[in-house]
Design an enzyme around this catalytic site. Sequence first.
Site, short mmCIF file in Angstrom:
data_model
loop_
_atom_site.label_atom_id
_atom_site.label_comp_id
_atom_site.label_asym_id
_atom_site.label_seq_id
_atom_site.Cartn_x
_atom_site.Cartn_y
_atom_site.Cartn_z
N ARG A 40 0.82 -1.21 0.00
CA ARG A 40 0.00 0.00 0.00
C ARG A 40 0.85 1.27 0.00
O ARG A 40 0.43 2.29 -0.54
CB ARG A 40 -0.95 -0.01 1.19
CG ARG A 40 -2.06 -1.00 0.97
CD ARG A 40 -3.06 -0.99 2.09
NE ARG A 40 -4.25 -1.73 1.69
CZ ARG A 40 -5.06 -2.32 2.53
NH1 ARG A 40 -4.83 -2.26 3.83
NH2 ARG A 40 -6.12 -2.96 2.11
N LYS A 72 -21.02 -13.60 2.40
CA LYS A 72 -22.33 -13.04 2.69
C LYS A 72 -22.94 -12.25 1.55
O LYS A 72 -22.26 -11.50 0.87
CB LYS A 72 -22.21 -12.09 3.88
CG LYS A 72 -22.01 -12.81 5.19
CD LYS A 72 -22.15 -11.81 6.30
CE LYS A 72 -21.97 -12.46 7.66
NZ LYS A 72 -21.74 -11.46 8.69
N GLY A 113 -9.66 -8.95 -1.13
CA GLY A 113 -8.42 -9.59 -0.69
C GLY A 113 -8.30 -11.06 -1.07
O GLY A 113 -7.24 -11.51 -1.52
N GLY A 152 -13.91 -3.27 -0.87
CA GLY A 152 -15.20 -2.65 -0.56
C GLY A 152 -15.48 -1.47 -1.48
O GLY A 152 -16.59 -1.29 -1.98
P1 AMP Z 1 -16.13 -12.28 1.74
O1 AMP Z 1 -15.31 -11.54 2.75
O2 AMP Z 1 -17.59 -12.02 1.84
O3 AMP Z 1 -15.60 -12.12 0.33
O4 AMP Z 1 -15.99 -13.83 2.11
C1 AMP Z 1 -14.79 -14.52 2.06
C2 AMP Z 1 -14.90 -15.79 2.86
O5 AMP Z 1 -15.97 -16.59 2.36
C3 AMP Z 1 -13.67 -16.66 2.80
O6 AMP Z 1 -13.07 -16.68 4.06
C4 AMP Z 1 -14.22 -18.03 2.40
O7 AMP Z 1 -13.67 -19.09 3.17
C5 AMP Z 1 -15.70 -17.91 2.70
N1 AMP Z 1 -16.48 -18.85 1.90
C6 AMP Z 1 -16.47 -19.01 0.56
N2 AMP Z 1 -17.28 -20.01 0.20
C7 AMP Z 1 -17.82 -20.53 1.32
C8 AMP Z 1 -18.75 -21.57 1.58
N3 AMP Z 1 -19.28 -22.31 0.59
N4 AMP Z 1 -19.08 -21.82 2.87
C9 AMP Z 1 -18.56 -21.06 3.86
N5 AMP Z 1 -17.70 -20.05 3.68
C10 AMP Z 1 -17.32 -19.78 2.42
#
Ligand code: AMP
Length: 392
Positions: A35, A198, A351, A374
Amino acid sequence: MKFVEEIEVKGKTVFLRVDFNVPLDENLNIRDDTRIQASLPTIKYLLQKGARLVVASHLGRPKGQFNPKMSLKPVAGRLGQLLPGTNIIMAPDVIGPEVNSLKAGLKEGELLLLENVRFYKQETDNDPEFSRKLAEGCQVFVNDAFGSCHRAHASVVGIASFIPEKAAGYLLKKEVDYLKKITHNPQKPFVAILGGAKIEDKIPVLESLVTKADALLIGGAMAYTFLKARGLAVGKSLVEEDKLEIAAQIMKKAEDNRVKLLLPLDHVLAISIESRDAAAVADSYPLPEDLMGVDIGPRTIAEYGKLIKSARTIFWNGPLGVFEAEAFARGTMEIAAAVAGSGALSVVGGGDSIAAIQKAGLAGKISHISTGGGASLEFVAYGTLPGIEALE
Ligand code: AMP
């Protein structure tokens, strides 16, 4: 939005907002200076042009308290190494009489690094009085902190009302130039890939993409809320029960707009995320009650791969499975390879997706790797950001 090269800065005191939110180890050594490197072009340009440079950033979440563990002092040390021959002064504070006299004493080509702006709660409150104090003694505001532009904070947004001349630095300009290729008349077919944990953080971007993309490929835990909203039984997979309604609405919108919204056709299943071992692959429902989906399966990889190959514009954010575990990483790694090999204009943010690309050694084949996960999601959702509006 003006670009820094379009304004005269010689002899002027320039307030430069950057993102120096670097990871520190327990001895306060910088673990990764990406960064800092990212804003060097803007810093070097301003110093060479004879600006008296005041640099500000946040680091971590000190929540409005002075915290020596989140001081920017280690960054001042690293800047000294990266800018040999430049006089770098570490300020004891962010605002106040002592900082003001340091600002006033700056010579052309000197750099004053302010303390962590988040040592003051007024920073995240976008407090006008705090914004005014930040601006004191400065004639030009330059923003190069793309990763913070989705936050209406004092050093990103508020300060702009107190400094008449303002511009984007090199990093911010590059981000906006690439992201505009996604949001303003993208070359078709435009394929978006969204994964991660999420739906919650991704509702605005989903709402926007179901009107703009040609295809929206969904993976990660997020996919299970969509599948359940379609009435399918997804076993122990993560489902956001309170988002079933919105997921159904998003699918309806996609259908109305003739946007292909694709959900995984098959799943790598495991007993738990912690198990680190795949138990089965399934392509029919109900999924076994005692198992959860942790990655997209081979049929999905092939199907998504075809669409990625045909795309001329690609936006990707979020892993397609629990890629931190080797056994559940294949979907994300194969999608990374497909995006890199597509020949499309590709923008990757977040990330985890970036880590997958780097792990595969494919970073050089991506058109643009965004420095703000984000911020890039919000830009794609709204076509602009509060920090960019503030520069207009
Ligand atoms: P985000 O920060 O919303 O992009 O989410 C990233 C996280 O989602 C990572 O740590 C992944 O391990 C988790 N992830 C991806 N696919 C799955 C899944 N099928 N079940 C649970 N966690 C997941």
